[in-house]
Design an enzyme around this catalytic site. Structure first.
Site, short mmCIF file in Angstrom:
data_model
loop_
_atom_site.label_atom_id
_atom_site.label_comp_id
_atom_site.label_asym_id
_atom_site.label_seq_id
_atom_site.Cartn_x
_atom_site.Cartn_y
_atom_site.Cartn_z
N ASP A 1 67.13 84.85 -18.99
CA ASP A 1 67.39 83.80 -17.72
C ASP A 1 66.43 82.92 -17.79
OD1 ASP A 1 68.52 82.44 -15.94
OD2 ASP A 1 68.55 83.87 -14.34
N GLU B 1 70.40 81.87 -21.63
CA GLU B 1 71.21 80.99 -20.88
C GLU B 1 70.82 79.65 -21.21
OE1 GLU B 1 72.79 81.43 -16.58
OE2 GLU B 1 71.15 80.06 -16.44
N ASP C 1 66.04 87.92 -10.76
CA ASP C 1 66.58 86.99 -11.91
C ASP C 1 66.96 87.79 -12.93
OD1 ASP C 1 66.37 84.06 -11.29
OD2 ASP C 1 64.81 85.11 -10.30
#
Length: 162
Positions: free
Chosen positions: A10, A71, A143
């Site tokens: 991420d 992502e 995260d």
């Protein structure tokens, strides 16, 4: 026969979430490790990118993944951090290829979230889904939770490469 290892990422400039999952035949993948790379906001962007590069190189050396999923961030016009995130994404992409000879796949946020059951889930809901799916004792709250879901979706075969 060895089981595939996937790195889920991420991306961000302040925080990069990461997770390592290993394929497990006939069962859910195994979460090997997860965490974050955090950079100091007082450093210049260039210094922060160097920190991301060094920490990511260490992860690739330690875990030697066969696949990497990242992502692809989506920004609306009001997001000020977009430039830094995109620079971090470029460094991450470069390091993955230079160090591991892997061209990462890029997944839309809605697609990997749909893989968990809800394309509009917030971070808390994603954490709850991951905790339940992998029967974790505690819920990842940083995260890294998104990175776990990203790696899981990729390991299961999700591809919407951008």
């Amino acid at each position: 026969m060895s089981q595939e290892i996937w790195l889920g990422i991420d991306p961000g400039l302040a925080i990069v979430g990461w997770a390592i999952l290993q394929e497990h035949k006939q069962q859910l993948p195994i979460i090997i490790d997860y965490g974050t790379i955090e950079t100091n906001k007082r450093l210049s962007t260039s210094q922060r990118l160097i920190e991301i590069e060094a920490d990511l190189r260490e992860l690739l050396t330690e875990f030697t993944p066969q696949g990497i999923a990242i992502e692809m961030p989506f920004f609306n016009r009001t997001i000020k951090a977009a430039g830094g995130v995109m620079q971090a994404l470029g460094v991450i992409n470069l390091v993955c290829y230079r160090e591991a000879k892997i061209e990462p796949i890029f997944l839309h946020q809605a697609s990997w979230k749909c893989h968990l059951g809800d394309g509009k889930a917030n971070k808390k809901e994603v954490a709850q889904m991951i905790t339940t799916l992998f029967n974790l004792d505690r819920s990842p709250i940083d995260d890294s939770v998104d990175a776990i879901a990203i790696a899981y979706a990729a390991l299961c075969g999700l591809r919407n490469n951008i």
